[in-house]
Design an enzyme around this catalytic site. Structure first.
Site, PDB file in Angstrom:
ATOM      1  N   LYS A   1      -8.377   0.939   2.479  1.00  0.00           N
ATOM      2  CA  LYS A   1      -6.917   0.950   2.576  1.00  0.00           C
ATOM      3  C   LYS A   1      -6.533   1.446   3.959  1.00  0.00           C
ATOM      4  O   LYS A   1      -6.876   2.565   4.344  1.00  0.00           O
ATOM      5  CB  LYS A   1      -6.330   1.846   1.498  1.00  0.00           C
ATOM      6  CG  LYS A   1      -4.820   2.006   1.644  1.00  0.00           C
ATOM      7  CD  LYS A   1      -4.193   2.700   0.461  1.00  0.00           C
ATOM      8  CE  LYS A   1      -2.719   2.899   0.697  1.00  0.00           C
ATOM      9  NZ  LYS A   1      -2.053   3.539  -0.428  1.00  0.00           N
TER      10      LYS A   1
ATOM     11  N   LYS B   1      -6.795  -3.611   1.385  1.00  0.00           N
ATOM     12  CA  LYS B   1      -5.333  -3.559   1.452  1.00  0.00           C
ATOM     13  C   LYS B   1      -4.904  -3.182   2.847  1.00  0.00           C
ATOM     14  O   LYS B   1      -5.439  -2.194   3.364  1.00  0.00           O
ATOM     15  CB  LYS B   1      -4.862  -2.508   0.449  1.00  0.00           C
ATOM     16  CG  LYS B   1      -3.373  -2.296   0.450  1.00  0.00           C
ATOM     17  CD  LYS B   1      -2.999  -1.205  -0.487  1.00  0.00           C
ATOM     18  CE  LYS B   1      -1.525  -0.929  -0.288  1.00  0.00           C
ATOM     19  NZ  LYS B   1      -1.131   0.329  -0.844  1.00  0.00           N
TER      20      LYS B   1
HETATM   21  C1  PBG Z   1       0.560   4.848  -2.611  1.00  0.00           C
HETATM   22  C2  PBG Z   1       0.653   3.403  -2.320  1.00  0.00           C
HETATM   23  C3  PBG Z   1       1.292   2.750  -1.265  1.00  0.00           C
HETATM   24  C4  PBG Z   1       1.179   1.390  -1.532  1.00  0.00           C
HETATM   25  C5  PBG Z   1       0.455   1.263  -2.706  1.00  0.00           C
HETATM   26  N1  PBG Z   1       0.128   2.516  -3.174  1.00  0.00           N
HETATM   27  C6  PBG Z   1       2.030   3.292  -0.117  1.00  0.00           C
HETATM   28  C7  PBG Z   1       1.291   3.944   0.962  1.00  0.00           C
HETATM   29  O1  PBG Z   1       0.096   4.153   0.915  1.00  0.00           O
HETATM   30  O2  PBG Z   1       1.957   4.341   1.928  1.00  0.00           O
HETATM   31  C8  PBG Z   1       1.742   0.283  -0.704  1.00  0.00           C
HETATM   32  C9  PBG Z   1       2.016  -0.979  -1.446  1.00  0.00           C
HETATM   33  C10 PBG Z   1       2.863  -1.954  -0.740  1.00  0.00           C
HETATM   34  O3  PBG Z   1       3.254  -1.801   0.432  1.00  0.00           O
HETATM   35  O4  PBG Z   1       3.164  -2.968  -1.386  1.00  0.00           O
HETATM   36  N2  PBG Z   1      -0.188   5.602  -1.706  1.00  0.00           N
END
Ligand code: PBG
Length: 323
Positions: free
Chosen positions: A195, A248
């Site tokens: 991520k 992601k």
């Molecule tokens: C929680 C999380 C996030 C997203 C999914 N889980 C935000 C982040 O990490 O800042 C982003 C999902 C999206 O942008 O569709 N940490």
């Protein structure tokens, strides 16, 4: 002039031919639909930065899930907007926390719909970071304890799959051990393994009201410039007990999706995040891109790169287009 021995255009001549040699086919079963649950009754509040997506109270969330399942989409991914936030994100692991309520209601009404719960503290903390703070940064090991508690609370509520998105080191092991200790050994972990600290999460921060009040997430999420590091992150999560590994965002990171698919033998998920969605929707609304075509193309390409499942805000739209 010599006739070419092989003419690729021969197999592109008609739709029947193209369809016969097509390598990647999309289906609603490829999709996971993200949903945002909020307190109250009869609440359906559109998320300004993500047109077509809503903050839904539990009652309407269940109705939405019914529609999702009717379209042939097998799974939803739940995010919670708690009634109150605090320093340590208590609602994330409260027995009757907002997501736990949502899971119970969905499972009671639609037992065969797969319910995946996003596991992170950022929606629940007053400071908006993904864990407990110490000296102005997220404290890794203290946070693991809270994540483990939240995973157990979600599993108790009936979640099928727990999806940690916090990017703390060692969280998959901590969650796996905590689940197994209370006999949830059959609950799967879908880890947000690679991520990235991405600008493409912008619209989501409004959806989940989870923008960090200071700083950013670069001390725990990955640097967008790194590919080999993704391999390290995925390796760790698999060693710690992940069942499905996620990359992601999706579209700007297809090289990572491809590499993870090639180098590991676990199912791979890719998350087409809020910014990927909203950028396309904005272009559709301006008439700059063809809507139906670019929705299906974006998802086809994510699958072609190696995703076995795609988390996407277009899940319903695409399922309708695929009918
Ligand atoms: C929680 C999380 C996030 C997203 C999914 N889980 C935000 C982040 O990490 O800042 C982003 C999902 C999206 O942008 O569709 N940490």
């Amino acid at each position: 002039m010599d006739t070419p021995y092989y003419r690729p255009r021969r197999l592109r001549r008609t739709e029947a031919l193209r369809s016969m040699v097509r390598e990647t086919r999309l289906s609603p079963v490829d999709f996971i639909y993200p949903l945002f649950v909020c307190p109250g009754k009869n609440v359906r509040k559109e998320i300004g930065s993500m047109p077509g997506n809503f903050n839904l109270s539990v009652d309407l969330l269940v109705e939405e899930c019914r529609a999702v399942q009717a379209l042939g989409i097998p799974a939803v991914l739940l995010f919670g907007l708690p009634p109150e936030k605090d320093e340590v994100g208590s609602d994330a692991y409260a027995e009757h926390g907002i997501v736990q309520q949502a899971v119970r209601a969905i499972k009671a009404a639609l037992p065969s719909l797969l319910v995946i719960t996003d596991l992170c503290l950022c929606e629940y903390t007053s400071h908006g970071h993904c864990g407990q703070l110490r000296d102005g940064d997220v404290a890794n090991d203290e946070t693991l304890k809270l994540l483990a508690k939240a995973a157990v609370a979600q599993a108790k509520a009936g979640a099928d799959i727990i999806a940690p998105s916090d990017m703390m080191d060692g969280r998959v092991r901590a969650i796996r051990q905590a689940l197994d200790a209370v006999h949830f050994e059959n609950i799967s972990i879908l880890s947000y393994a690679a991520k990235y600290a991405s600008g493409f999460y912008g619209p989501f921060r409004e959806a989940a009201d989870s923008a960090p009040k200071f700083g950013d997430r670069r001390s725990y999420q990955m640097d967008p410039a790194n590919q080999r590091e993704a391999i390290r992150e995925v390796t760790l999560d698999i060693e710690e007990g992940a069942d499905i590994i996620m990359v992601k965002p999706a579209m700007p990171y297809l090289d990572v999706v491809y590499r993870v698919k090639t180098e590991f033998d676990l199912p791979v998920a890719a998350y087409q995040v809020s910014g990927e969605y909203s950028a396309l929707v904005a272009a559709h609304r301006n008439g700059w891109l063809e809507r139906d075509r670019t929705i299906l193309e974006s998802l086809t390409c994510i699958k072609r790169a190696g995703a076995d499942m795609i988390i996407t805000y277009f899940a319903k739209d695409a399922a309708v287009l695929l009918r």
